[in-house]
Motif scaffolding. Structure first.
Motif, PDB file in Angstrom:
ATOM      1  N   GLU A   1       0.723 -18.490 -38.372  1.00  0.00           N
ATOM      2  CA  GLU A   1      -0.096 -17.742 -37.844  1.00  0.00           C
ATOM      3  C   GLU A   1      -1.266 -17.387 -38.763  1.00  0.00           C
ATOM      4  N   GLN A   2      -2.309 -16.462 -37.830  1.00  0.00           N
ATOM      5  CA  GLN A   2      -3.835 -17.042 -37.365  1.00  0.00           C
ATOM      6  C   GLN A   2      -4.846 -16.341 -38.827  1.00  0.00           C
ATOM      7  N   GLU A   3      -6.527 -16.727 -39.066  1.00  0.00           N
ATOM      8  CA  GLU A   3      -6.504 -16.020 -40.433  1.00  0.00           C
ATOM      9  C   GLU A   3      -5.870 -15.628 -41.424  1.00  0.00           C
ATOM     10  N   ARG A   4      -5.213 -16.853 -41.892  1.00  0.00           N
ATOM     11  CA  ARG A   4      -4.300 -16.353 -43.327  1.00  0.00           C
ATOM     12  C   ARG A   4      -5.262 -17.196 -43.790  1.00  0.00           C
ATOM     13  N   PRO A   5      -5.457 -16.964 -45.454  1.00  0.00           N
ATOM     14  CA  PRO A   5      -6.040 -17.243 -46.633  1.00  0.00           C
ATOM     15  C   PRO A   5      -5.357 -19.141 -46.619  1.00  0.00           C
ATOM     16  N   LEU A   6      -6.730 -19.792 -47.186  1.00  0.00           N
ATOM     17  CA  LEU A   6      -5.815 -20.667 -47.284  1.00  0.00           C
ATOM     18  C   LEU A   6      -4.794 -20.744 -48.806  1.00  0.00           C
TER      19      LEU A   6
END
Length: 188
Positions: free
Chosen positions: A40-45
């Motif tokens: 998934e895109q733009e997930r926190p580290l």
């Protein structure tokens, strides 16, 4: 919950703010859900780290790439967690990736955990990589003596007689003398 997962969970709880997503990632047994997080895109580290760690420890090779990226992270705690998961993953690509990270002179400040992982893996790539890293660290004025010490200890743990020459060279460095002597004794 094993000790490594407990340490990871405690660290990531703070990063996540104790969110519902954190609790879900910590407790789910659904590997598809965990693998989905990695793409998934733009997930926190912290989300990616939790998913990769859990998948890696479960032996799911979909975690490999994410774990290798974390093994090379500037945060030592992330590196240690990734190394633990990679050792449990038992992916045949792991030794080559760890050797590449350990021997990358541009990332020498982050090579300690990959060096320790190579020692733990005891793979064919381990000895040559540790020798390369140690040889570079023996250069006059090199500031990375802790990395050199990890290499010396690793070579001793591997117990391969081919490390004898570089370990004898390491004895000349005051911070490495005792460890090099101990490593050489293990080769005998």
């Amino acid at each position: 919950m094993d000790e490594e997962l407990r340490a990871l969970a405690q660290r990531l709880r703070g990063e996540s703010g104790g969110s519902v997503a954190y609790e879900r990632l910590l407790t789910t047994e659904d590997r598809e859900e965990l693998a989905g997080v990695l793409t998934e895109q733009e997930r926190p580290l912290w989300v990616r780290e939790m998913a990769a760690f859990r998948l890696g420890c479960a032996g799911d090779r979909r975690a490999f790439e994410a774990l290798v990226l974390l093994l090379n992270h500037r945060d030592p705690e992330r590196c240690v967690s990734a190394a633990h998961a990679l050792s449990r993953l038992a992916d045949p690509r792991t030794p080559r990736a760890a050797a590449a990270l350990a021997t990358n002179e541009l990332r020498v400040a982050y090579a300690l955990v990959p060096v320790r992982l190579l020692t733990r893996l005891r793979a064919p790539e381990s000895l040559p990589a540790l020798v390369i890293v140690l040889r570079r660290r023996l250069a006059p004025g090199d500031p990375h003596w802790r990395l050199a010490l990890a290499c010396v200890e690793g070579l001793g743990a591997l117990g391969d007689k081919r490390a004898g020459e570089i370990l004898r060279s390491a004895r000349a460095h005051p911070r490495l003398t005792a460890a090099a002597e101990a490593a050489l004794a293990r080769l005998a």
